[in-house]
Design a protein around this motif. Structure first.
Motif, short mmCIF file in Angstrom:
data_model
loop_
_atom_site.label_atom_id
_atom_site.label_comp_id
_atom_site.label_asym_id
_atom_site.label_seq_id
_atom_site.Cartn_x
_atom_site.Cartn_y
_atom_site.Cartn_z
N GLY A 1 50.05 39.06 31.36
CA GLY A 1 50.85 39.58 31.57
C GLY A 1 51.90 40.28 32.53
O GLY A 1 52.30 39.23 33.87
N LEU A 2 53.04 41.58 32.04
CA LEU A 2 53.56 41.71 33.80
C LEU A 2 52.72 42.79 34.53
O LEU A 2 52.92 43.97 34.97
CB LEU A 2 54.92 43.03 32.90
N SER A 3 50.96 42.65 33.95
CA SER A 3 50.70 43.47 35.08
C SER A 3 49.64 42.41 35.99
O SER A 3 49.78 41.28 35.95
CB SER A 3 49.60 44.15 34.08
N ILE A 4 49.38 43.42 37.27
CA ILE A 4 48.44 42.72 37.90
C ILE A 4 47.14 43.34 38.53
O ILE A 4 47.62 44.68 38.46
CB ILE A 4 48.81 42.75 39.02
N LYS A 5 45.93 42.71 37.63
CA LYS A 5 45.21 43.99 38.02
C LYS A 5 44.00 43.72 38.83
O LYS A 5 43.47 42.00 38.78
CB LYS A 5 44.05 43.85 36.76
N SER A 6 43.07 44.87 39.66
CA SER A 6 42.06 44.41 40.66
C SER A 6 40.87 44.97 39.72
O SER A 6 40.64 46.09 39.66
CB SER A 6 42.30 45.46 41.59
N ASN A 7 40.28 44.16 39.41
CA ASN A 7 39.01 44.45 38.29
C ASN A 7 37.87 44.69 39.00
O ASN A 7 36.87 43.28 38.90
CB ASN A 7 39.39 43.64 36.86
N TYR A 8 37.34 45.20 39.91
CA TYR A 8 36.23 45.31 40.78
C TYR A 8 35.66 46.36 40.89
O TYR A 8 36.94 47.46 40.91
CB TYR A 8 36.01 44.73 42.01
N GLY A 9 34.56 46.68 41.17
CA GLY A 9 34.80 48.48 40.95
C GLY A 9 34.86 49.38 42.46
O GLY A 9 34.66 50.70 42.52
#
Length: 95
Positions: free
Chosen positions: A51-59
């Motif tokens: 959506g309107l977010s950018i997620k860096s999904n790692y520890g």
């Protein structure tokens, strides 16, 4: 003294602002991925736009963003925010 607000103009403004937000995120997503350090590819591969977010999904995203990599000593969030600010200024001038 009466003040009249044309709701069509306000509606158009909010619609344009929503489009601006989407455009900025769409344009900034590849920029952020490019700024993300790459060693194994996991960080870039795990960075997603939702959506309107950018997620860096790692520890270890926080560590990388804090400058733990020589490839991105300034991290990747601050340069991306600077890029987003530039894009926003361009969009506002265009309106």
């Amino acid at each position: 003294m009466a003040i009249e607000i044309n709701s069509r103009q306000v509606d158009k403004l909010f619609k344009n602002m929503g489009a601006i937000s989407k455009n900025i995120v769409d344009d900034s997503y590849p920029y952020l991925k490019k700024e993300t350090p790459i060693r194994t590819g996991n960080a870039r591969r795990s960075t997603k736009k939702q959506g309107l977010s950018i997620k860096s999904n790692y520890g270890y995203a926080g560590s990388l963003d804090a400058g733990s990599s020589r490839q991105a000593p300034d991290g990747f969030t601050d340069p991306t925010i600077d890029n987003m600010t530039t894009l926003l200024e361009q969009e506002i001038r265009r309106l």
